[in-house]
Design a protein around this motif. Sequence first.
Motif, PDB file in Angstrom:
ATOM      1  N   GLU A   1       0.816  -1.208   0.000  1.00  0.00           N
ATOM      2  CA  GLU A   1       0.000   0.000   0.000  1.00  0.00           C
ATOM      3  C   GLU A   1       0.857   1.268   0.000  1.00  0.00           C
ATOM      4  O   GLU A   1       0.363   2.359   0.272  1.00  0.00           O
ATOM      5  N   ARG A   2       2.142   1.139  -0.313  1.00  0.00           N
ATOM      6  CA  ARG A   2       3.011   2.311  -0.314  1.00  0.00           C
ATOM      7  C   ARG A   2       2.608   3.280  -1.419  1.00  0.00           C
ATOM      8  O   ARG A   2       2.345   2.856  -2.561  1.00  0.00           O
ATOM      9  N   PRO A   3       2.574   4.577  -1.103  1.00  0.00           N
ATOM     10  CA  PRO A   3       2.171   5.574  -2.115  1.00  0.00           C
ATOM     11  C   PRO A   3       3.053   5.554  -3.352  1.00  0.00           C
ATOM     12  O   PRO A   3       2.604   5.857  -4.460  1.00  0.00           O
ATOM     13  N   SER A   4       4.318   5.196  -3.162  1.00  0.00           N
ATOM     14  CA  SER A   4       5.252   5.236  -4.287  1.00  0.00           C
ATOM     15  C   SER A   4       5.215   3.978  -5.142  1.00  0.00           C
ATOM     16  O   SER A   4       5.918   3.892  -6.157  1.00  0.00           O
ATOM     17  N   SER A   5       4.423   3.001  -4.740  1.00  0.00           N
ATOM     18  CA  SER A   5       4.390   1.723  -5.448  1.00  0.00           C
ATOM     19  C   SER A   5       3.061   1.508  -6.148  1.00  0.00           C
ATOM     20  O   SER A   5       2.040   2.093  -5.778  1.00  0.00           O
ATOM     21  N   THR A   6       3.100   0.645  -7.158  1.00  0.00           N
ATOM     22  CA  THR A   6       1.861   0.230  -7.803  1.00  0.00           C
ATOM     23  C   THR A   6       1.123  -0.726  -6.859  1.00  0.00           C
ATOM     24  O   THR A   6       1.726  -1.687  -6.377  1.00  0.00           O
TER      25      THR A   6
END
Length: 255
Positions: A74-79
């Motif tokens: 759920e990281r903002p920088s990840s898909t």
Amino acid sequence: MRRAGVHWIQEYARGVALAPPVGVGPATGSGTTITFWPDTDIFGATEHSFTALAERLRELAFLNRRLDISLTDERPSSTPRSTRFLFPGGARDFVAFLDAGAGAPVHPDVIGFEREDPRIAGTIEVALRWNDTREARLRSYANSAPTPQGGTHAVGLRDGLASAINTYARERRLLAEATPDLGADRIGDGLTAVVSVKLDRPEFSGVTLGTLDGAAVRTGVAETVRAHLGTWLRRHPEQAAAVIGRILGKRSPEE
């Protein structure tokens, strides 16, 4: 944590509880949720690898057949991505996974068995299958942790394999009386195997805990493999013929 109808929360810092558990409301079911943030003063890197986590969680699900694991990024920088691991076949499913793309199986069944052994105060689970490659793939675990340097459980596996295969081959007169027993290395060609032991009191050698000790573990695994593999060979003569033929380097042991 959800237990006895209550939702409990407890916070830790560097392994030390900051306060006793606090009940924060009602809960249904039971289970524990752990939220973890890496400490930059302890860890050299604090960026988690989804691939590395998925590999380890998959491994744990294989080794604990009733364990249902979900992983979500759920990281903002990840898909956004999510995966789930649940393997009812346990170590059998693990061998089939390791075998995928490794070559044609010599026999269709993945041989697998599990046994409780009071002598080691634990359980033994083994799964294996031969294929038509020359590579041996052996994974060993103690209490679901990998043992990269093997140990007594891996040695016991080889002992049991050699005993069961040689006993069966001589019973069927596939080896001449004057012919030496087939060695563990030869038997292991093309073998994919997983041996997992769960012990109340595991013993390790080395600072990395990568090698399992304990003479009773070697004996217990060897006897388990010898008994169960021997039974499987006698109950499946066609597949047994393919296995022995593979080890002897022939299409069938009668050739």
